[in-house]
Design an enzyme around this catalytic site. Structure first.
Site, PDB file in Angstrom:
ATOM      1  N   HIS A 161      -9.748   1.334  20.975  1.00  0.00           N
ATOM      2  CA  HIS A 161      -8.562   1.207  21.950  1.00  0.00           C
ATOM      3  C   HIS A 161      -7.733   0.449  22.758  1.00  0.00           C
ATOM      4  O   HIS A 161      -6.889   0.724  23.241  1.00  0.00           O
ATOM      5  CB  HIS A 161      -8.329   3.440  22.641  1.00  0.00           C
ATOM      6  CG  HIS A 161      -8.454   4.509  21.800  1.00  0.00           C
ATOM      7  ND1 HIS A 161      -9.432   4.113  20.529  1.00  0.00           N
ATOM      8  CD2 HIS A 161      -8.060   5.259  21.652  1.00  0.00           C
ATOM      9  CE1 HIS A 161      -9.346   5.059  19.827  1.00  0.00           C
ATOM     10  NE2 HIS A 161      -8.074   6.229  20.291  1.00  0.00           N
ATOM     11  N   GLU A 213       0.736   6.457  11.925  1.00  0.00           N
ATOM     12  CA  GLU A 213       1.655   5.755  12.344  1.00  0.00           C
ATOM     13  C   GLU A 213       2.032   5.111  11.918  1.00  0.00           C
ATOM     14  O   GLU A 213       3.766   4.938  12.048  1.00  0.00           O
ATOM     15  CB  GLU A 213       0.466   5.161  13.002  1.00  0.00           C
ATOM     16  CG  GLU A 213      -0.060   6.004  14.344  1.00  0.00           C
ATOM     17  CD  GLU A 213      -1.587   6.215  14.110  1.00  0.00           C
ATOM     18  OE1 GLU A 213      -2.132   6.739  14.759  1.00  0.00           O
ATOM     19  OE2 GLU A 213      -1.432   6.330  13.150  1.00  0.00           O
ATOM     20  N   HIS A 234       9.208  -9.287 -12.816  1.00  0.00           N
ATOM     21  CA  HIS A 234       8.351  -7.904 -13.160  1.00  0.00           C
ATOM     22  C   HIS A 234       9.913  -7.172 -14.149  1.00  0.00           C
ATOM     23  O   HIS A 234      10.250  -6.657 -13.664  1.00  0.00           O
ATOM     24  CB  HIS A 234       8.549  -7.242 -12.243  1.00  0.00           C
ATOM     25  CG  HIS A 234       7.526  -7.934 -11.237  1.00  0.00           C
ATOM     26  ND1 HIS A 234       7.920  -8.808  -9.858  1.00  0.00           N
ATOM     27  CD2 HIS A 234       6.262  -7.716 -11.228  1.00  0.00           C
ATOM     28  CE1 HIS A 234       6.818  -9.307  -9.622  1.00  0.00           C
ATOM     29  NE2 HIS A 234       5.629  -8.353  -9.736  1.00  0.00           N
ATOM     30  N   HIS A 255       3.989  -6.862 -16.725  1.00  0.00           N
ATOM     31  CA  HIS A 255       4.254  -5.954 -15.482  1.00  0.00           C
ATOM     32  C   HIS A 255       5.252  -7.036 -14.638  1.00  0.00           C
ATOM     33  O   HIS A 255       5.966  -6.290 -13.615  1.00  0.00           O
ATOM     34  CB  HIS A 255       3.165  -5.825 -14.751  1.00  0.00           C
ATOM     35  CG  HIS A 255       3.190  -5.224 -13.666  1.00  0.00           C
ATOM     36  ND1 HIS A 255       3.708  -4.056 -12.903  1.00  0.00           N
ATOM     37  CD2 HIS A 255       2.648  -6.053 -12.170  1.00  0.00           C
ATOM     38  CE1 HIS A 255       3.947  -4.204 -11.659  1.00  0.00           C
ATOM     39  NE2 HIS A 255       3.031  -4.991 -11.223  1.00  0.00           N
TER      40      HIS A 255
END
Length: 689
Positions: free
Chosen positions: A497, A435, A54, A286
């Site tokens: 859950h 999280e 890149h 890129h």
């Protein structure tokens, strides 16, 4: 504090370095553009040689890199591990040649030109994306976008907490980040930026490569928000400057450092593939080489006439001076360290080396003795809290937290009962419902040095953390992930859950300890292993429901360290072996007792850690598992258990998702019971398949 003791004399987009406070003059013929072009050309050459990579980002961000390293970054290339160095994180890690070029140019010993030539090749120190521990000068593994900036948030937390403990004479550094549009689109980048603003991490400075290009083309196809307005709303200090104007970049970085009370975002308007006649500003530069003719044409634009991988002596000399200037600041810091009290110096060195106190093992044994003296039947999440009460008191480097589940994860204990906030550098971080950012920030703390971070959430939400857990495993970072509510046993919250497949997927990950302890003793032992594993992260899967304390022996050993062991041996030659983890070990004990009453000698193996068991000798594994038929018991997916049993028919576990009901009802309805274990064992002993 500038690492360089020279100032930058600029005219727009063209500048020369003038030396002050030095007898020898850094040649006035070396301009900032020359320094930046050295980065660009090495990046082009490395990608061309590899035929992959890149080049666009290094070409676009070279001016910013030259200013940052030349005038602001505090580092010493001869001592990459200096604890008080500034951290530089290349969050958009696909542009790795920018970092490798900087390491080579500034004189990092093992970043030779041969390594640049071997970009992306087997055995090189220049892999496709920067890898922590593989290459000196790489502060964290980057590549999965957004995780670099999130890890940098953890580094900034670590710097501030360490400074609060040891003082700014020993700890006073910044964390700088290069990031791109992708890092700011990824959810983890947004989570981390929000957290950093909330905590007012004033020594975190992010330079945003605002080049308006992604792999698919213009960012306009997917990304049209006002980034600075978003960061303003997060509580950041924001600026926007021309990313190819060195003077403007220098002023912006100085402004960011001067603000000090807020994290800073500097949006640099850049041209990806800067200088390429045909490809600059397009997505084609890129992630692919320029090609031979375009590379030559680009070098001509730069006025660069040296051969491939060669840097003119004058320019290389200027870069090497930049890499060496930090030696003075490091020497002054070393003198301050030596001048501190012996106890403070020793503790600082222990902490930053990641070593445990000399009395650590003795203290763990004392904690185990307490549990043996007064056995407790508690959930393993509570057993974890009991262990943490002892361990965090012993280890000031432990810094805890939770993703908005503190009272469920039970991660907060007396010694860490001080909040890390915008105004206080405590030992407990409230990460909020973030999280992924929590896990990535923990990694940043771990690789920063001085800390053993742990953070909690439900096991089912390990999916949100998973890529950060993977990066921790890649880096060998001592991050400890406390994952509670570890099975269908969490009950009424239902299948959304209730983790089923999660432990199997985590067990598949290399260099990750995955623990599912059975009682208070095993939980303490698993914590001991996690803390002692300097180069391996750990997941502790912990229950919501209570379990009896099964271990009563006082043999002084950590039996979990071998991954699995015989908890209950058969009264005679084994007819069957029951293997279980976590809360189901108690069920297996009950089943074994009934089998013995039926004259079927049954052994019970507790297997808290598959990965550690696999590291044992063949003889040990055979002695534990035996030759008799085997039944596995785990209130999770059956997947993977055929490593230890003949077929999934021999696994008492889950074949689908859970349901909403009390835990005891779920165990009965899904057939994870003493009766089911006994029935399957009897069938196997009889030879029924």
């Amino acid at each position: 504090m500038f690492i360089c003791d020279f100032v930058l004399l600029f005219c727009a987009r063209c500048a020369t370095i003038g030396s002050v406070k030095r007898e020898e003059d850094l040649s006035a013929a070396v301009s900032i553009r020359d320094l930046a072009n050295a980065i660009r050309v090495l990046s082009i050459d490395g990608v061309e040689a590899a035929k992959s990579g890149h080049p666009g980002m290094p070409m676009g961000m070279a001016d910013a890199a030259a200013v940052l390293f030349g005038s602001h970054l505090k580092f010493d290339a001869s001592e990459p591990g200096w604890p008080d160095r500034d951290r530089f994180v290349l969050s958009n890690g696909h542009g790795s040649m920018l970092l490798y070029s900087l390491l080579h140019l500034t004189g990092y010993e093992d970043m030779t030109v041969e390594e640049i030539r071997n970009f992306r090749q087997w055995g090189s120190k220049t892999p496709g994306h920067p890898e922590y521990g593989h290459t000196a000068g790489v502060e964290t593994t980057t590549g999965p976008l957004g995780q670099g900036i999130a890890s940098a948030v953890g580094m900034a937390i670590a710097e501030r907490r360490l400074a609060a403990e040891f003082g700014t004479a020993l700890v006073d550094h910044h964390t700088y980040v290069f990031c791109g549009d992708g890092c700011l689109m990824e959810g983890v980048g947004q989570e981390a930026a929000s957290l950093a603003g909330h905590l007012q991490l004033g020594k975190l400075i992010v330079l945003y490569d605002d080049n308006s290009i992604t792999i698919d083309g213009s960012t306009a196809i997917a990304f049209s928000e006002n980034v600075l307005a978003r960061f303003d709303a997060y509580g950041w200090h924001t600026q926007r400057v021309d990313g190819h104007n060195p003077q403007a970049i220098d002023v912006a970085i100085s402004n960011a450092k001067a603000d000090g009370s807020r994290p800073s975002l500097i949006a640099l308007k850049t041209v990806i593939g800067y200088g390429s006649p045909s490809k600059a500003g397009t997505s084609s530069v890129h992630g692919a080489p320029l090609g031979e003719s375009e590379a030559a044409a680009t070098k001509a634009v730069y006025g660069w006439t040296a051969d491939a991988f060669e840097v003119p002596t004058q320019i290389l000399g200027a870069w090497r001076e930049i890499g060496a200037k930090g030696a003075t600041a490091r020497g002054e810091w070393q003198a301050r360290l030596e001048a501190t009290g012996a106890d403070v110096k020793s503790e600082f060195q222990r902490r930053t080396a990641g070593s445990l106190p000399s009395h650590y093992a003795e203290a763990v044994n004392a904690a185990k003795t307490k549990l043996l003296d007064k056995p407790q039947s508690v959930a393993t999440r509570k057993a974890s809290q009991i262990a943490l009460e002892e361990l965090t008191e012993l280890l000031p480097e432990m810094i805890g937290g939770s993703a908005d589940l503190t009272h469920s994860n039970l991660t907060r204990v007396r010694a860490v009962d001080s909040d890390f906030t915008a105004v206080r550098s405590g030992r407990y971080v409230s990460y909020g419902v973030r999280e992924f950012a929590m896990a990535a920030a923990m990694n940043g703390m771990a690789v920063h040095g001085g800390f053993i971070p742990y953070g909690g959430t439900f096991l089912v939400f390990s999916d949100y953390c998973r890529n950060a857990i993977r990066v921790a495993a890649l880096m060998g970072a001592r991050s400890i992930f406390v994952m509670t509510h570890d099975s269908i046993g969490l009950g009424e919250d239902g299948p959304t859950h209730q983790p089923v497949e999660h432990l199997a997927s985590l067990r598949a990950m290399p260099n990750l300890h995955v623990f599912r302890p059975a009682d208070t003793i095993e939980t303490l032992e698993c914590w001991d292993i996690a803390i002692s594993s300097k180069n391996t992260p750990s997941v502790l899967a912990l229950s919501r429901q209570n379990v009896p304390q099964l271990r009563t022996e006082r043999d002084g050993s950590n039996r979990c360290a071998r991954g699995a062991y015989v908890l209950r041996e058969a009264s005679m030659q084994r007819a069957v072996t029951l293997i279980a983890t976590g809360t189901e070990v108690a069920l297996a004990i009950q089943a074994a007792e009934e089998l013995e009453a039926r004259n079927i000698p049954a052994a019970v193996v507790s297997m808290p850690s598959w990965d550690l068991f696999e590291k044992q000798t063949k003889d040990y594994r055979h002695a534990v598992l035996g030759d008799a038929p085997r039944i596995a018991v785990e209130a999770l997916s059956k997947f993977g258990w055929t490593r230890y049993v003949d077929s999934e028919d021999d696994v008492i576990g889950m074949s689908g998702f859970g349901a909403s009901a009390p835990a005891e009802t779920l165990y009965e309805k899904f057939g994870i019971t003493r009766e089911s274990i006994v029935a399957r064992a009897v069938a196997r002993v009889r030879g029924d398949r």
